[in-house]
Design an enzyme around this catalytic site. Structure first.
Site, PDB file in Angstrom:
ATOM      1  N   GLU A 106       0.659  -1.506   0.228  1.00 15.39           N
ATOM      2  CA  GLU A 106      -0.278   0.111  -0.189  1.00 15.39           C
ATOM      3  C   GLU A 106       0.954   1.446   0.156  1.00 15.39           C
ATOM      4  O   GLU A 106       0.651   2.392  -0.800  1.00 15.39           O
ATOM      5  CB  GLU A 106      -0.814   0.196   1.566  1.00 15.39           C
ATOM      6  CG  GLU A 106      -2.451  -0.980   1.078  1.00 15.39           C
ATOM      7  CD  GLU A 106      -2.879  -1.327   0.025  1.00 15.39           C
ATOM      8  OE1 GLU A 106      -2.990  -0.234  -1.013  1.00 15.39           O
ATOM      9  OE2 GLU A 106      -2.899  -3.193  -0.264  1.00 15.39           O
ATOM     10  N   HIS A 121       1.598   2.248  -3.511  1.00 15.46           N
ATOM     11  CA  HIS A 121       0.626   2.981  -4.031  1.00 15.46           C
ATOM     12  C   HIS A 121       1.000   4.382  -3.660  1.00 15.46           C
ATOM     13  O   HIS A 121       0.751   5.459  -3.911  1.00 15.46           O
ATOM     14  CB  HIS A 121      -0.699   2.638  -3.679  1.00 15.46           C
ATOM     15  CG  HIS A 121      -0.918   1.199  -4.453  1.00 15.46           C
ATOM     16  ND1 HIS A 121      -0.916   0.693  -5.677  1.00 15.46           N
ATOM     17  CD2 HIS A 121      -1.782   0.165  -4.240  1.00 15.46           C
ATOM     18  CE1 HIS A 121      -1.325  -0.289  -5.429  1.00 15.46           C
ATOM     19  NE2 HIS A 121      -1.113  -0.840  -4.745  1.00 15.46           N
TER      20      HIS A 121
HETATM   21 ZN   LIG Z   1      -2.358  -2.639  -5.201  1.00 11.71          ZN
END
Ligand SMILES: [Zn+2]
Length: 445
Positions: free
Chosen positions: A277, A280
């Site tokens: 995450e 991202h």
């Molecule tokens: Zn992802």
């Protein structure tokens, strides 16, 4: 005339649905390539016989539903126009005030289609329960359904009222003005999503496990992510699936972990998911998402502005529409939007899969733990009963993440390379699909 068109549309749909049935249930299925048989990527090595059977059935049914439901929506909207229902709604909604009339028309159309699609939604919920993914009580599901209705109606109302007002002002330029207004609207929605919309459905709070939180924050620190942006959400009352995602922008941006993920994975695995995450977050995929979302809306609106008058000039009598600015052209607008979204989904999924691979790579670099990565993916596949290697059509239309077979194999290959060259590191990742598959706003899982 309209009757003939209705029957033709119906027959076309039935033929399509039968064709898709054979493709999904009796057509080519991905399976596991010979070279990967018996490796950590082969579900035979980590799923039980029962899980294998269930995931096969469950994926096939869901894939089939995916391919027939969107065209079913088109069919419903077309029939609403062919059969004159759209005109009836317009009559019922009649008012001296155009805004009131358009709003009332939308409400009738929205209510009608919600009732038509309700059995399908209910079936999906029951299916998910039957396969042990959803754990949500019916009353809680129904409550979400009602919240959905009002949230979606409210947003659509705003959009439709502005849109038809713009069309009335300029039939040539409306699409561009609408797009200009989309920019602040989309940014505003992204901004309030995590703090206003999401809490309507679930409860969000800082991580409960303080020891784990400390580990996550030290990882976040390595990635330069401010600590107040990590949240836990109570999902265990609704599902057994595992997930984590990045959402929001500016000071509302956050990484959210489902408590199911926290309850069923080891700390190492959770850290791997968090690292994904963070990938991202660091690579600003949310912002890239918003930018591509805005570009596609521009192209979409332009296409619709060209197509609507053309369709109405040729088929207006069958569709019972006189001009674009009439509110009863709305079902046509919805069909075009849905159609464009459907045909462009292979492209947006492709971009998404690329970002997921990047986030996997980032996570591997940050954690350097291939073992945790592989077991995370295996657990995600088991918890979501996901198909590790779908057929081509299913992959390009449905997969926003690379299939698990690919992800696990990438990690395994990476681990091999790393053994040879210890200074290099690579990637892994998280994710399972949930019942909420349609995401209109950029959100990166
Ligand atoms: Zn992802």
């Amino acid at each position: 005339m309209s009757k003939k068109w209705s029957i033709a549309a119906l027959i076309l749909y039935v033929v399509y649905a039968i064709g898709m049935y054979f493709y999904i249930f009796h057509g080519p299925s991905g399976g596991v390539p010979a070279t990967l048989k018996g490796t950590v990527a082969d579900p035979q090595t980590f799923m039980t016989e029962r899980e294998l059977l269930l995931s096969d059935d469950f994926s096939k049914i869901r894939n089939y539903l995916f391919f027939i439901i969107t065209p079913f929506e088109w069919l419903v909207y077309l029939l609403i126009m062919f059969m004159g229902l759209s005109r009836v709604f317009e009559k019922w909604a009649d008012s001296r005030w155009k805004l009131i009339k358009n709003g009332a028309y939308l409400f009738l159309l929205y209510l009608f289609t919600t009732i038509i699609f309700y059995p399908i939604d209910l079936y999906r919920y029951n299916l998910s329960k039957e396969y042990g993914i959803s754990t949500q009580e019916f009353s809680s599901w129904m409550k979400d359904f009602v919240i959905d209705f009002w949230v979606n109606f409210g947003t659509t109302l705003l959009v439709v009222l502005v849109l038809y007002w713009l069309i009335q002002k300029s039939t040539k330029k409306w699409w561009f003005h609408a797009w200009l207004l989309t920019i602040p609207f989309a940014i505003f929605m992204m901004y309030i999503q995590p703090v206003v919309i999401d809490p309507l459905y679930n409860e969000f709070y800082p991580l409960k496990d303080k020891e784990l939180e400390a580990k996550i924050l030290s990882l976040a620190d390595q990635a330069d992510i401010p600590s107040e942006h990590v949240f836990e959400v109570n999902m265990s009352e609704k599902t057994n699936a595992l997930n984590a995602y990045v959402t929001g922008i500016g000071e509302n941006s956050r990484i959210v972990l489902w408590d199911t993920t926290l309850n069923s994975l080891t700390d190492e695995e959770i850290l791997f998911i968090m690292a994904h995450e963070m990938g991202h977050y660091v690579e600003k995929h949310i912002y890239i998402g918003i930018a591509s979302y805005l570009i596609s809306i521009l192209v979409g609106l332009w296409l619709i502005a060209k197509l609507m008058p053309w369709i109405i000039s040729r088929f207006g009598s069958v569709l019972k529409i006189d001009k674009v600015g009439d509110i009863r052209s709305l079902p046509l607008f919805f069909v075009l939007v849905s159609f464009l979204l459907f045909v462009s989904s292979p492209l947006s999924n492709y971009i998404s899969r690329y970002q997921e691979t990047r986030a996997d790579e980032y996570a591997m670099e940050l954690t350097g733990s291939a073992e945790a990565a592989v077991s995370t993916f295996q657990n995600l596949a088991k918890a979501g009963l996901s198909e590790v290697n779908p057929s081509w059509l299913v992959k390009i239309f449905r997969y926003t993440h690379p299939p698990m077979l690919e992800r696990i194999n990438t990690i395994a290959r990476y681990a091999d390379t790393r053994e040879e060259k210890p200074e290099q590191e690579k990637d892994t990742d998280d994710e399972t699909e949930t019942e909420k598959e349609k995401q209109t706003k950029p959100k990166t899982e």
